[in-house]
Design an enzyme around this catalytic site. Structure first.
Site, PDB file in Angstrom:
ATOM      1  N   GLY A 362       0.836  -1.200   0.000  1.00  6.20           N
ATOM      2  CA  GLY A 362       0.000   0.000   0.000  1.00  6.20           C
ATOM      3  C   GLY A 362       0.868   1.245   0.000  1.00  6.20           C
ATOM      4  N   GLU A 386      20.208  -6.470 -22.575  1.00  4.24           N
ATOM      5  CA  GLU A 386      20.675  -7.790 -23.019  1.00  4.24           C
ATOM      6  C   GLU A 386      19.604  -8.521 -23.810  1.00  4.24           C
ATOM      7  OE1 GLU A 386      23.322 -10.238 -20.825  1.00  4.24           O
ATOM      8  OE2 GLU A 386      23.910  -8.564 -19.534  1.00  4.24           O
TER       9      GLU A 386
END
Lengths: 406, 233
Positions: A362, A386
């Site tokens: 939260g 990559e």
């Protein structure tokens, strides 16, 4: 009946050859467990406590990189004769995952050094090149980097516009490389440049360039969303001269070197993503036990439980894919498809897990008091570098279609 | 040069884990709980390995008493640099009641059998903050309430390690691999002539009382008043 027996024997043979691999998927061998525990202890005690500060101040963890070097983690696969740990890729994957769980930046620093710098030199370098370019980069005192991407091409690696021409006893490099991880902290780079543009991707060659070096300068450090303790910048080459002996592999072999290196590097990044995902899950599960709402810990609520379950499944599936890719590579079997699957699954697991972790926390997930927000920021890049997730899908589809070749 | 150092390593619940008492109050929960080497034992191993690196001792032997799982702890000591291990097999009820008396008898018997010149253990006892070997004597600096005391002792000797003695190393990956090849010998307490019967009986294990919130007072008079109220003075 006999067909079944034949089939069973065939499976038995297959299981026999790969039995080590299958049991390893169920439980790691003792050596790997010890290694994993050592890396985990290091990450818990030395990396996790400073990760937030490293991220905030964009500081390269030089001391920790040296300590990791002393442990052998900066050169896991390099043979002991060259100063490495002489272990296999599964061990490397475990090491990167554990480091990244503590600090994702440290994970990528180690991964780039291992897979993208030491990897190609080990695989394609001459004996002389290996002696010169490997030992100093195993101790953590020096790190290397990998210069493939350019401002004009990332995924389109074949379209390299950095050029290399021969001039007497030297190669002269000109061009700009972009998004190079480690470059502000590196002492050498594997640089890809085209020696013959007309041959397109077959004209690209790989060069070993020391850093700093005349003719090589660095662009400004990128101000990134995550992995901020690692440096990322452009490398600018202006009549950068290196001896002819700095050509890695053969002329025109550069694209092949890059692709094979990235195949392995993918396992490293997948491992980094796993570490981030695990850290996010740890954070969320711990919080769920402690935070109470509506009169009970939120861990009792199905909405939270479903999130944690989904996170755990995504993480564990990606981990098994990563281990399988590592084991195939260790067994010297083809592993491109599995490596791409691992990277794809792990990076998407990392972004999913870190996203859900913030949701579980939260408001606390949105502030720097808790590490959830850092995991969210760190995770995002794993779907990009990559080999983007899109490229991974192309690699996988390519392999799958080959299996069904008409 | 002193020949052999014996180091005791104990497998304990990891210091970071929250300890829980079993529902039947007979002990603490150990099943599935993370265990590691006692941090003070790590310091003892580190000291022994350093003495070997300085060529002041020839061999470091790690010893642990307990069931099969303690072999992991011995392997960790091997990965840190110990040369070989001895696993004293104690399991089941004997392990539950294994106490300092029995362990010290075992270690004494082993020290004699292995002809150890020095036994280093994690602290409680005389604790050292610095250990050097000078010829056939050991020079130990130990922390006492008044400051630091330097003493010279003859070998064979027993030294226990305090926090400030050293910072234990992380095992290096190559050493973890080498540790696999090092030998761990198994020994039964009976073979050492040690009787494991316990002189103690655990009646009950309880969690410590929950910490109560404190109360802040404004003046010394208030403090004295509150203490009198609570019957403390």
């Amino acid at each position: 009946m006999s067909a079944l027996i034949k089939a069973r024997k065939a499976v038995g043979l297959a299981v026999g050859c790969g039995a080590r691999s299958l049991t390893q998927l169920a439980e790691l061998p003792e050596l790997h467990q010890m290694m994993r525990q050592t890396c985990r202890d290091y990450a818990d005690r030395e990396l996790a406590p400073i990760a937030a500060q490293l991220d905030k101040s964009h500081t390269f963890p030089a001391k920790q990189v040296c300590e990791l070097g002393a442990m052998g983690v900066m050169a896991v696969e390099v043979p002991e004769s060259l100063g490495g740990a002489g272990m296999d890729y599964l061990a490397y994957s475990l090491a990167i995952e554990e480091l990244s769980r503590g600090c994702a930046s440290t994970g990528v620093i180690a991964s780039v050094n291992n897979s993208l710098y030491l990897g190609p030199v080990l695989k394609f370098g001459s004996e002389e090149q290996k002696q010169q370019w490997i030992p100093p980069f195993t101790t953590g005192e020096k790190v290397g980097c990998f210069a493939l991407s350019e401002p004009g091409n990332g995924s389109d690696a074949g379209a390299a516009s950095t050029v290399a021409r021969q001039d007497g006893g030297e190669w002269v490099l000109n061009g700009t490389k972009a998004w190079i991880t480690n470059c502000w902290d590196a002492s050498a780079s594997v640089v890809f440049a085209t020696t013959d543009k007309s041959l397109k991707h077959k004209g690209i060659s790989a060069f070993l360039v020391p850093m700093p070096h005349p003719g090589l300068s660095l662009g400004k450090k990128e101000d990134k969303l995550g992995i901020r303790a690692s440096s990322t910048a452009n490398i600018i080459l202006e009549d950068c001269r290196v001896p002819l002996g700095n050509l890695l592999g053969e002329r025109g072999m550069g694209f092949k070197i890059a692709m094979q290196t990235l195949d392995s590097g993918r396992i490293g990044i997948a491992s980094q993503a796993l570490g981030i995902a695990q850290a996010a899950l740890d954070c969320a599960a711990d919080y769920a036990h402690k935070r109470t709402a509506f009169g009970a810990p939120i861990a009792k609520m199905q909405a939270i439980q479903f999130k944690l379950a989904d996170m755990a499944v995504a993480l564990e599936s990606a981990r098994l894919l990563t281990w399988k890719a590592s084991m195939l590579r260790d067994a010297k079997k083809p592993f491109s498809k599995e490596a791409a699957m691992a990277k794809l699954a792990a990076s998407e697991a990392a972004t999913f897990c870190s996203h859900q972790a913030i949701q579980v926390l939260g408001g606390m997930g949105y502030v720097t008091d808790m590490p959830a927000e850092r995991h969210y920021r760190d995770a995002r890049i794993t779907e990009i570098y990559e080999g983007t997730s899109e490229i991974q899908r192309l690699v996988i589809a390519n392999q799958v279609l080959k299996e069904y070749q008409q | 040069m002193a020949a052999r150092v014996l180091v005791g390593v104990k497998r304990v619940i990891d210091y970071a884990v929250k300890i829980r008492v079993k529902p039947d109050n007979t002990g603490v929960v150990t099943d599935g709980v993370k265990h590691s080497m006692n941090p003070f034992c790590e310091i003892a191993v580190e000291e022994a390995v350093r003495l070997k690196e300085k060529k002041l001792v020839k061999e470091v032997v790690a010893v642990s008493c307990g069931p099969q799982q303690v072999q992991e702890t011995i392997r960790t000591a091997l990965a840190m640099g110990a040369d070989r291990g001895i696993h004293v097999e104690v399991s089941g009820k004997d392990y539950d009641t294994l106490g300092p008396l029995q362990v010290s008898k075992i270690l004494a018997a082993l020290a004699k059998k292995e002809e150890a010149s020095l036994v280093i253990l994690g602290k409680q006892g005389t604790f050292a903050s610095e250990v050097t070997i000078d010829g056939d004597k050991i020079k130990v600096i130990r922390e006492i309430d008044g400051g630091l005391e330097t003493i010279k002792i003859n070998m064979p000797a027993v030294v226990t390690a305090d926090l400030r003695l050293n910072t234990p190393r992380y095992a290096t990956l190559p050493n973890i691999m080498k540790a696999k090849k090092k030998k761990i010998a198994s020994v039964k307490p009976g073979e050492l002539g040690v009787d494991l019967t316990s002189r103690l009986e655990v009646l009950r294990v309880e969690e410590p009382a929950q910490r109560q919130a404190g109360v802040k007072v404004e003046t010394v008079e208030d403090l004295v008043g509150k203490l009198k109220e609570a019957g403390r003075i």
